[in-house]
Design an enzyme around this catalytic site. Sequence first.
Site, PDB file in Angstrom:
ATOM      1  N   GLU A 153      -5.487   4.098   6.033  1.00  0.00           N
ATOM      2  CA  GLU A 153      -5.110   3.743   4.664  1.00  0.00           C
ATOM      3  C   GLU A 153      -5.512   4.803   3.624  1.00  0.00           C
ATOM      4  O   GLU A 153      -4.686   5.180   2.785  1.00  0.00           O
ATOM      5  CB  GLU A 153      -5.720   2.379   4.330  1.00  0.00           C
ATOM      6  CG  GLU A 153      -4.881   1.549   3.388  1.00  0.00           C
ATOM      7  CD  GLU A 153      -5.249   1.853   1.975  1.00  0.00           C
ATOM      8  OE1 GLU A 153      -4.336   2.162   1.198  1.00  0.00           O
ATOM      9  OE2 GLU A 153      -6.434   1.819   1.636  1.00  0.00           O
TER      10      GLU A 153
ATOM     11  N   ARG B 258       0.838  -1.207   0.000  1.00  0.00           N
ATOM     12  CA  ARG B 258       0.000   0.000   0.000  1.00  0.00           C
ATOM     13  C   ARG B 258       0.877   1.264   0.000  1.00  0.00           C
ATOM     14  O   ARG B 258       0.540   2.267   0.634  1.00  0.00           O
ATOM     15  CB  ARG B 258      -0.939   0.030   1.216  1.00  0.00           C
ATOM     16  CG  ARG B 258      -1.965  -1.085   1.264  1.00  0.00           C
ATOM     17  CD  ARG B 258      -2.984  -0.908   0.144  1.00  0.00           C
ATOM     18  NE  ARG B 258      -4.143  -1.800   0.297  1.00  0.00           N
ATOM     19  CZ  ARG B 258      -4.223  -3.038  -0.173  1.00  0.00           C
ATOM     20  NH1 ARG B 258      -3.194  -3.568  -0.831  1.00  0.00           N
ATOM     21  NH2 ARG B 258      -5.314  -3.745  -0.021  1.00  0.00           N
TER      22      ARG B 258
ATOM     23  N   SER C 144     -10.805  -0.859   2.842  1.00  0.00           N
ATOM     24  CA  SER C 144     -10.044  -0.981   4.088  1.00  0.00           C
ATOM     25  C   SER C 144      -9.712   0.418   4.609  1.00  0.00           C
ATOM     26  O   SER C 144      -9.143   1.231   3.881  1.00  0.00           O
ATOM     27  CB  SER C 144      -8.742  -1.725   3.853  1.00  0.00           C
ATOM     28  OG  SER C 144      -8.998  -2.998   3.334  1.00  0.00           O
TER      29      SER C 144
HETATM   30  N1  EPU Z   1     -10.537 -11.005   9.932  1.00  0.00           N
HETATM   31  C1  EPU Z   1     -11.287 -11.143  11.079  1.00  0.00           C
HETATM   32  N2  EPU Z   1     -12.303 -10.259  11.289  1.00  0.00           N
HETATM   33  C2  EPU Z   1     -12.596  -9.269  10.431  1.00  0.00           C
HETATM   34  C3  EPU Z   1     -11.827  -9.111   9.267  1.00  0.00           C
HETATM   35  C4  EPU Z   1     -10.779  -9.988   9.039  1.00  0.00           C
HETATM   36  O1  EPU Z   1     -11.046 -12.041  11.886  1.00  0.00           O
HETATM   37  O2  EPU Z   1     -13.533  -8.518  10.692  1.00  0.00           O
HETATM   38  C5  EPU Z   1      -9.469 -11.985   9.644  1.00  0.00           C
HETATM   39  C6  EPU Z   1      -9.877 -12.889   8.499  1.00  0.00           C
HETATM   40  O3  EPU Z   1     -10.605 -14.004   8.957  1.00  0.00           O
HETATM   41  C7  EPU Z   1      -8.547 -13.300   7.913  1.00  0.00           C
HETATM   42  C8  EPU Z   1      -7.670 -12.081   8.141  1.00  0.00           C
HETATM   43  O4  EPU Z   1      -8.309 -11.317   9.177  1.00  0.00           O
HETATM   44  O5  EPU Z   1      -7.969 -14.370   8.637  1.00  0.00           O
HETATM   45  C9  EPU Z   1      -7.521 -11.234   6.867  1.00  0.00           C
HETATM   46  O6  EPU Z   1      -8.810 -10.845   6.410  1.00  0.00           O
HETATM   47  P1  EPU Z   1      -9.170 -10.688   4.830  1.00  0.00           P
HETATM   48  O7  EPU Z   1      -8.717 -11.872   4.066  1.00  0.00           O
HETATM   49  O8  EPU Z   1     -10.595 -10.303   4.749  1.00  0.00           O
HETATM   50  O9  EPU Z   1      -8.235  -9.522   4.337  1.00  0.00           O
HETATM   51  P2  EPU Z   1      -7.742  -8.170   5.029  1.00  0.00           P
HETATM   52  O10 EPU Z   1      -6.331  -8.351   5.471  1.00  0.00           O
HETATM   53  O11 EPU Z   1      -8.711  -7.735   6.049  1.00  0.00           O
HETATM   54  C10 EPU Z   1      -6.697  -7.195   2.830  1.00  0.00           C
HETATM   55  C11 EPU Z   1      -6.759  -5.922   2.044  1.00  0.00           C
HETATM   56  C12 EPU Z   1      -8.055  -5.874   1.225  1.00  0.00           C
HETATM   57  C13 EPU Z   1      -8.059  -7.076   0.293  1.00  0.00           C
HETATM   58  C14 EPU Z   1      -7.968  -8.359   1.124  1.00  0.00           C
HETATM   59  C15 EPU Z   1      -7.851  -9.608   0.295  1.00  0.00           C
HETATM   60  C16 EPU Z   1      -5.512  -4.247   3.264  1.00  0.00           C
HETATM   61  C17 EPU Z   1      -5.545  -3.001   4.090  1.00  0.00           C
HETATM   62  N3  EPU Z   1      -6.684  -4.760   2.907  1.00  0.00           N
HETATM   63  O12 EPU Z   1      -7.773  -7.170   3.776  1.00  0.00           O
HETATM   64  O13 EPU Z   1      -8.027  -4.679   0.443  1.00  0.00           O
HETATM   65  O14 EPU Z   1      -9.233  -7.100  -0.493  1.00  0.00           O
HETATM   66  O15 EPU Z   1      -6.779  -8.308   1.975  1.00  0.00           O
HETATM   67  O16 EPU Z   1      -6.579  -9.654  -0.279  1.00  0.00           O
HETATM   68  O17 EPU Z   1      -4.426  -4.734   2.967  1.00  0.00           O
HETATM   69  C18 EPU Z   1      -8.689  -2.395   0.417  1.00  0.00           C
HETATM   70  O18 EPU Z   1      -7.502  -2.108   0.424  1.00  0.00           O
HETATM   71  O19 EPU Z   1      -9.594  -1.513   0.403  1.00  0.00           O
HETATM   72  C19 EPU Z   1      -9.086  -3.797   0.482  1.00  0.00           C
HETATM   73  C20 EPU Z   1     -10.356  -4.179   0.576  1.00  0.00           C
END
Ligand code: EPU
Length: 337
Positions: A333, A167, A237
Site C-alpha cells: 500500500e 486506495r 496498513s
Molecule cells: N482481521 C483479522 N486479523 C487481523 C486484522 C484484521 O482477523 O489481524 C479482520 C478483522 O477482524 C475484520 C477484518 O479483518 O473482520 C477487517 O479488519 P479491520 O476492520 O481492522 O480493517 P482492515 O481491512 O484491516 C482497513 C483499512 C484501514 C482502516 C480500516 C477501518 C486498508 C488497507 N486498510 O483495514 O486503513 O483504518 O479498514 O476502516 O484498506 C490504512 O490505510 O493505513 C488504514 C489503517
Amino acid sequence: MTPAPHWQRDVDLSGANTLRLPAVASRFAAPKTHDALAACVRDARERGLSLHLLGGGSNVLLPARLSGAVIRPRLNQWWLHAHHDGVMAYVGAGVNWHSLVMALAKRELWGVENLALIPGDCGAAPVQNIGAYGVELADVLDGVQVMSRDDETLRWLSRDACAFGYRDSVFKRALAGKVIITQLALRLSRTPRPVLGYGDLASRVSKRPSSLEIAQRVCDIRRQKLPDPAQLANAGSFFKNPLVSAQKAAQLLTLHPDMPHFAQADGRYKVAAGWLIDQCGLKGARFGAFGVHAHQALVLVHFGSGDRDELLQVAEQIATTVQARFGVALEIEPRCL
Ligand code: EPU
C-alpha cells in the site's frame, strides 16, 4: 520577483517518515507559499534534478539516499466558506489531516469525522484516497488544486477528474510525477450525516451522536488496534485489501466460511488482508528489524536498524506465504519513493 529556492543539503529524513527508515535527501526544501513552492519546482527542473514530494511521511517507503530534490509543502492555511447547501473547507496541502478533522468536528461540521486519527498531511490524502470506517475522502472531496511541475501553473481538478478508487487516484496513475497537490476543497454538511455501518462503531456511540463524538470513538478504536508511530514505527496498513472475483470468493468461503468479505459494485469481493495474514499465523511474527503488529496483522512495524530493502523482503515473504495458502496476491500500500 519570485523568491530564490532555499535548499538544505544532505538532510536526514529518518524522523520525517513514520516507519523511521534511514534516508538522506541530497536537497530538501519546505516552502510555505505558492511562490516559494513554484521557485523550488522551477529550480529543480532547470537543474535537471528528479523531484520527490513528501507529506507527513506516513505512507512512504524511503530509500537510504534520495538524490535529486525533496519538497515538503508547508502550505498550512485553511478556511471555511459558507455554501448554499453547506460549508466548503479550503485546505492547504501542508495542514495536518487529523488536526483538521478534529477542528471541523468541534465546529459540528459533518463529512470527515470517520477519518479521525489518520496520520499525514492533507496534500497526501487524495493520492491514496484515504478511507476508514465506511468513509473515503472521495465522498467529501469537491476538488483538488494542483501545481504543474512543467510550468508551475495552478489549476483545479474536479472530483471526477481525480478518478478515485479504493486506495487509488489519478495521482498514482496519469498524473503521477506531473503535478503537486497544493489545496483541497471539502464539501461539508451542517446537517447530521452519521455513517455508522462499519464494524461496531454504531454500538460505541450515543443514539444521536455529534460529529465530534464519532471522531472521538474512531480515535478510540484506532488507538486499540493501530500502533502509534511515535511509539512504534509503522506506516499504517502495509498491504491493500485485495479484490477477488466472485468465483474466487465463493471458493475461499467454502473452505473458510468466517472469512470477512465485502461485496463491491463491480461484482468482485474485497477480502481482509489482515485476516489472511493472521490466518497464516503471522500476527506478531518478528522478521529481523521488522515485525507484523500484534493487534492488526495488516500493519508492519519497525523496531529500528532496518532499511527499505530489508522491509521489502519481509513484505515479499508475507505475500508469498499468503499466496501459497489462499491463492490471493497481496499488493503493497505505501508508495516507494
Ligand atoms: N482481521 C483479522 N486479523 C487481523 C486484522 C484484521 O482477523 O489481524 C479482520 C478483522 O477482524 C475484520 C477484518 O479483518 O473482520 C477487517 O479488519 P479491520 O476492520 O481492522 O480493517 P482492515 O481491512 O484491516 C482497513 C483499512 C484501514 C482502516 C480500516 C477501518 C486498508 C488497507 N486498510 O483495514 O486503513 O483504518 O479498514 O476502516 O484498506 C490504512 O490505510 O493505513 C488504514 C489503517
